[in-house]
Design an enzyme around this catalytic site. Structure first.
Site, PDB file in Angstrom:
ATOM      1  N   GLN A   1      14.067 -56.248  -8.533  1.00 41.10           N
ATOM      2  CA  GLN A   1      13.075 -57.316  -8.481  1.00 41.10           C
ATOM      3  C   GLN A   1      12.995 -58.015  -9.837  1.00 41.10           C
ATOM      4  O   GLN A   1      12.785 -57.380 -10.867  1.00 41.10           O
ATOM      5  CB  GLN A   1      11.697 -56.765  -8.118  1.00 41.10           C
TER       6      GLN A   1
ATOM      7  N   ASP B   1      13.604 -61.252  -5.138  1.00 41.21           N
ATOM      8  CA  ASP B   1      12.216 -61.649  -5.443  1.00 41.21           C
ATOM      9  C   ASP B   1      12.139 -62.863  -6.369  1.00 41.21           C
ATOM     10  O   ASP B   1      11.332 -62.888  -7.306  1.00 41.21           O
ATOM     11  CB  ASP B   1      11.451 -60.474  -6.062  1.00 41.21           C
TER      12      ASP B   1
ATOM     13  N   ASP C   1      14.509 -60.828  -0.216  1.00 40.59           N
ATOM     14  CA  ASP C   1      13.067 -61.131  -0.237  1.00 40.59           C
ATOM     15  C   ASP C   1      12.749 -62.227  -1.252  1.00 40.59           C
ATOM     16  O   ASP C   1      11.747 -62.150  -1.967  1.00 40.59           O
ATOM     17  CB  ASP C   1      12.260 -59.871  -0.582  1.00 40.59           C
TER      18      ASP C   1
ATOM     19  N   ARG D   1      11.869 -60.473   6.770  1.00 41.96           N
ATOM     20  CA  ARG D   1      11.511 -59.138   7.252  1.00 41.96           C
ATOM     21  C   ARG D   1      10.049 -58.865   6.896  1.00 41.96           C
ATOM     22  O   ARG D   1       9.494 -59.469   5.952  1.00 41.96           O
ATOM     23  CB  ARG D   1      12.422 -58.066   6.650  1.00 41.96           C
TER      24      ARG D   1
END
Length: 540
Positions: A333, A356, A377, A445
């Site tokens: 991340q 991220d 993500d 997701r």
């Protein structure tokens, strides 16, 4: 969206609350216990309300709503004070300090959001709306969850550094009760509650961007900034944070403060604090004005604190800039921009990273003609956010990884949050194009139980998996409670024949339902109950 689209487990409670609000009267048994029994978490409601108000009875749902918000504010202040007083038994290491710093800041912001809520409920009519209240309460709950997740990021015990597990749980439940009560009021209450900040649905920007601000975002060389930042020393400052700090010292935060950032690569991490409102950053174009950092979770920062740019101040605006995190794909991340700025606008900005990249943390946000790069993500968080006319570039991940474009973080069914991607394009970045078949790419997701994401009239390139969406690490987590939708998308991967068959996934053919995710509705909240007759935004 009709009331029947709410999760079935909530429907009976919603109808009950709306009925009470419309009747505007107290039942014969209208003591604290009766009112609290109407909320999702009656036990903490009863306990803490009795502590402060004894056996008082309440004459209306509106009165009870004010009391429960007041009680929640008192608990939020108590939790903040407990963190400040807490003295860890051992010297804190760097990772523990990072989590503690996040939690202190986030709990302080929670107090602010609940205080704003109470001020709205007891203030004069018209000073704010029911949707404003729902936004601020949603943010307060998100803050507490973010504090908890920071501990998980760095594998440290929050109890050993802030000592708050029980107090935080109670506070989260009380905020959830406030969300439920106010959510029912918004759906079944007065006209004031149903009013929103929406406006001309044919405009390029949402209504909170005034005509003057629109000209500011669209203006060119005639712009007259308050401060100029230049790498070569020809401006007022050579680094951006110094200019932001100067803006924080101004007498009034009510007007826009424009910082013009000349072309160059600015290697710095910037912060726009919660008390530094109406900052405008103007660059010379996303290719030429770049803010870059390299913090990451593997480097010892939380997801929250690793951001190259962290924006909290109200009404932030940016144009012609790129926010980059250069930590690389091996660092996990690594956030380029984290925004919790309410009523914020990003116009023709770039966001570059891998995992991220863009943390749309909370509040109401709008992105227009922006470009976002990432792998896992890389558009995530719990804001109410709309992306219009943007390009989403999916990069090549590490071997063995799959790409996940979104991970929306709604963790309470009454939070008015979600990610909407409208009139945009999902494409493979240059490094992914030669190896598209070697990596799977999904639209999103479920990061949290009530994750909510919509793609509307968006081009879906061949890189997207035919099934469209991914589970969370192979589990069946949230598949019944999430809300994922697609509306009139086009391109090679737009057909829904092979899409997932989850209860929470929807191929939307009804324009009314899709309208809920437009700027006019998702961000301003005008469509909680379509049967009220409130018009939906056009421009789908």
């Amino acid at each position: 969206m009709k009331i029947t689209s709410i999760m079935p487990s909530l429907l009976s409670m919603v109808i009950c609350l709306i009925t009470i609000i419309k009747s505007n009267s107290q039942p014969d048994s209208g003591v604290i216990s009766w009112w609290c029994d109407q909320t999702p978490h009656p036990e903490p409601c009863r306990y803490f309300t009795r502590q402060n108000h004894g056996t008082d009875s309440f004459q209306s749902m509106s009165n009870f709503r004010k009391i429960i918000v007041q009680v929640t504010l008192e608990r939020a202040v108590a939790a903040q004070e407990q963190i400040l007083r807490f003295r860890p038994k051992h010297h804190l290491r760097r990772r523990q300090k990072a989590v503690r710093a996040d939690c202190l800041k986030l709990h302080e912001n929670t107090v602010l959001q609940i205080n704003r809520t109470l001020g709205c409920l007891i203030g004069p009519n018209g000073s704010c709306t029911g949707f404003d209240v729902q936004t601020w309460l949603s943010t307060a709950l998100t803050n507490i969850e973010t504090c908890r997740l920071g501990s998980r990021d760095l594998k440290v015990s929050s109890e050993t550094i802030i000592g708050l597990p029980t107090a935080t749980a109670n506070l989260s439940q009380l905020i959830s009760d406030c969300l439920a009560l106010n959510g029912a009021a918004v759906m079944g209450g007065s006209t004031t509650n149903r009013e929103s900040l929406s406006g001309d649905r044919d405009q390029e920007f949402p209504i909170w961007v005034s005509p003057k601000d629109r000209k500011l975002l669209q203006s060119g060389s005639s712009l007259q900034p308050d401060l100029v930042v230049a790498k070569d020393g020809s401006g007022n400052y050579s680094c951006i944070q110094a200019a932001i700090d100067e803006a924080a010292r101004r007498d009034s935060m009510n007007s826009k403060f424009v910082i013009y950032v000349r072309r160059g690569v600015y290697a710095e991490n910037i912060q726009v604090g919660i008390n530094n409102s109406n900052i405008v950053l103007i660059g010379e174009g996303m290719r030429y004005t770049i803010i870059t950092g390299n913090r990451s979770v593997k480097g010892g920062y939380t997801t929250y604190s690793c951001a190259t740019a962290g924006i909290d101040g109200l009404g932030f605006m940016a144009r012609g800039l790129t926010f980059r995190n250069g930590a690389g794909p091996h660092k996990g991340q690594a956030v380029a921009l984290r925004s919790a700025s309410d009523l914020s606008v990003f116009y023709r900005c770039g966001f570059e990273g891998y995992q991220d990249t863009l943390f749309v943390h909370s509040q109401r946000q709008f992105y227009r003609e922006c470009i976002v790069y990432g792998t896992i993500d890389f558009i995530f968080g719990n804001a109410a956010v709309v992306f219009q006319n943007c390009i989403i570039y999916v990069r090549r991940p590490l071997n063995g990884q799959a790409n996940m474009i979104t991970a929306q973080g709604r963790n309470d069914p009454y939070q008015n949050t979600g990610i909407s991607i409208q009139n945009s394009r999902v494409l493979a970045a240059a490094d992914l194009q030669p190896v598209i078949r070697a990596f799977k790419t999904y639209l999103g997701r479920p990061w949290q139980q009530y994750s909510r994401t919509m793609y509307m009239k968006t081009y879906l390139g061949s890189l997207v998996s035919p099934v469209g969406w991914s589970t969370w690490e192979g589990s069946d987590y949230a598949l019944d409670t999430l809300y994922y939708g697609e509306y009139l998308n086009f391109g090679p991967r737009a057909p829904s024949r092979y899409r997932v068959r989850w209860k929470g996934f929807h191929v939307i053919t009804n324009a009314t339902v899709a309208s809920y995710f437009t700027v006019d509705s998702l961000i301003a909240g005008k469509s909680w109950l379509p049967s009220t007759g409130v018009p939906f935004a056009s421009g789908l």
